[in-house]
Design an enzyme around this catalytic site. Structure first.
Site, short mmCIF file in Angstrom:
data_model
loop_
_atom_site.label_atom_id
_atom_site.label_comp_id
_atom_site.label_asym_id
_atom_site.label_seq_id
_atom_site.Cartn_x
_atom_site.Cartn_y
_atom_site.Cartn_z
N GLU A 127 0.87 -1.19 0.00
CA GLU A 127 0.00 0.00 0.00
C GLU A 127 0.90 1.24 0.00
OE1 GLU A 127 -2.49 -0.21 3.46
OE2 GLU A 127 -3.42 -2.09 2.83
N PRO A 128 0.33 2.41 -0.26
CA PRO A 128 1.18 3.61 -0.27
C PRO A 128 1.97 3.79 1.03
CG PRO A 128 -0.96 4.10 -1.20
CD PRO A 128 -1.05 2.70 -0.70
N ASP A 150 7.33 -18.10 3.20
CA ASP A 150 8.29 -19.21 3.28
C ASP A 150 8.26 -20.02 1.99
OD1 ASP A 150 8.68 -18.31 5.81
OD2 ASP A 150 7.53 -19.89 6.80
N GLU A 201 8.72 -9.23 -2.80
CA GLU A 201 8.68 -10.32 -1.80
C GLU A 201 9.67 -10.04 -0.67
OE1 GLU A 201 5.63 -11.66 -2.81
OE2 GLU A 201 6.45 -13.38 -1.79
N GLY A 202 9.91 -8.78 -0.38
CA GLY A 202 10.83 -8.38 0.69
C GLY A 202 12.16 -7.97 0.12
#
Ligand code: FAD
Length: 403
Positions: A137-138, A254, A380-381
């Protein structure tokens, strides 16, 4: 002991994916890089073929929906299952083109989320549908706990309100897995994932992003305005268990982080092979059997990049193997994602450098791969967030203690 060679039973699958990479993806790579936002229609036939192969068991579990870790149908002992199959398939397909892999119908990260946490009824209901994933999200990127999109139960429906940005395949997928909170005052524990059919009234597509790389893949921004979905579309338990915290939705990562690591590994190998060909054409021999310091500087550099690539590949396979064998793999999934994301960025830029002007021009795909690589170190991080997770796990610190 873990044997991290490519498992023999999965070699035919890897070979088929490699063939697709070379004969389907590579020839259309540049076309869809230039025609940003245009759907690569060539993928329809390929997706139908993959569906058929999955249904016949010939390619079982090799798609994004193949990831699963609930022990269903699991044999005892050491096994290479659908997580390993998926990771190997993705490595090969991304040797072809990451943007096209991300555009493959029914292979979205939302499909992995559904496969990871859906119950039997949901798995059947959403079977065969293409699902994107909407977390960001922003004001909530790396810190997914800051999500502000709300889901309020009203009779038999949840009503969703909020904003979701950077949704990969958002304009093409049939379903969007939306992370929203049941109660903003309850923090992480109240964040759940909801399957929202894209055509649901109130799920409003606002715009598509123009990007540095993976231009074949659409990236959409949505506004959710009183968007009503059946209450059966909540994935996992509707209970808010403060003790369990983020566990439900985070379980998806995971499974999906090794997949993104696999994308990075595939792209890195494409760069390394292309560069070796380029160096050989210039008369530079790369010999892995001889000490690097006794070789041409460019060859020594390529050998050191290959060592990094190999480390990333092994970490990625380890994370997938652990998921297949019901071993907790959060640490290894983040290690794999961090190492592979960083490696593919280093490798792709170094390969452009080693090939000089040949690598920088549109005559070579190295130029495109260098642009495609960076996203694998972000979504994804990000790199930094993966290292933070690794540090927390190794030091035994909570997210509140180390942030
Ligand atoms: C092409 C593309 C496709 C995407 N696809 C999807 C998708 O399908 N679904 C989805 O939900 N999201 C998607 N994203 C969003 C992506 O996951 C986020 O961009 C990512 O999580 C980072 O969030 P942010 O951009 O808000 O950066 P921020 O969180 O604002 O971070 C900015 C920088 O600060 C660093 N940083 C932040 N916190 C810390 C910390 N605690 N310690 C150290 N460094 C820190 C970050 O690593 C980063 O370098 C996509 C993004 C892109 C560009």
């Amino acid at each position: 002991m873990i044997n991290l060679e490519t498992p023999r039973k999965l070699s035919p699958l890897a070979a088929q994916a490699n063939e697709v990479a070379k004969s389907v993806f590579r020839p259309i790579s540049r076309k869809y890089d230039l025609a940003e936002h245009e759907y690569p229609k060539e993928l329809d036939m390929l997706a139908a073929l993959m569906d058929g192969m999955e249904a016949s068991g010939e390619m079982s579990g090799a798609g994004a929906s193949g990831v699963r870790r609930d022990g269903e149908g699991r044999e005892e002992g050491n096994r290479n299952g659908s997580n390993m199959a998926t990771v190997l398939g993705i490595m090969e397909l991304c040797y072809g083109d990451v943007g096209l892999l991300l555009s493959m119908p029914r292979q979205g990260l939302g499909n992995s989320a559904i496969a990871s946490v859906a119950n039997a009824e949901q798995s059947e209901r959403f079977d065969g549908m293409w699902a994107a994933m909407a977390i960001t999200e922003p004001a909530a990127g790396s810190d997914s706990a800051a999500i502000r999109t709300t889901a309020v139960l009203d009779g038999d429906e949840y009503v969703l309100n909020g904003e979701k940005i950077f949704v990969t395949s958002g304009s093409r997928a049939e379903l969007i897995v939306v992370w929203a909170t049941l109660d903003p005052s309850m923090g992480r524990a109240a964040i759940k994932s909801f399957v929202v059919p894209r055509e649901t009234p109130g799920m409003i597509l606002e715009r598509l992003e123009h990007k540095l790389g993976i231009r074949a893949s659409d990236t959409a921004n949505f506004r959710l305005e009183n968007c009503r979905i059946p209450k059966e579309n909540l994935l996992g338990s509707p209970d808010v268990d403060a003790g369990k915290g983020f566990a439900g939705v985070m379980q998806t990562f995971d499974n999906t982080r090794p997949l993104v690591a696999a994308m990075a590994v595939g792209l890195a190998r494409a760069c390394l092979e292309e560069t070796q060909t380029c160096l050989e054409a210039a008369g530079i021999v790369v010999d892995p059997a001889r000490p690097a310091n006794a070789q041409h500087a460019a060859a020594a550099k390529l050998l050191s990049l290959e060592a990094d690539y190999e480390a990333a590949r092994l970490l990625t396979m380890q994370a997938a193997w652990m998921a297949d064998n019901s071993k907790p793999n959060s640490l290894q999934a983040s290690m794999a994602k961090a190492k592979a994301g960083r490696t593919c960025v280093d490798v792709s830029l170094s390969c452009v450098e080693l090939c000089g002007s040949l690598g920088y021009g549109e005559g070579s795909l190295l130029e495109k791969w260098a642009r495609d690589a960076k996203i694998l170190d972000i979504f994804e991080g990000t790199q930094q967030i993966q290292l933070l997770i690794v540090a927390r796990q190794l030091l035994g610190k909570s997210s509140a203690e180390l942030r």
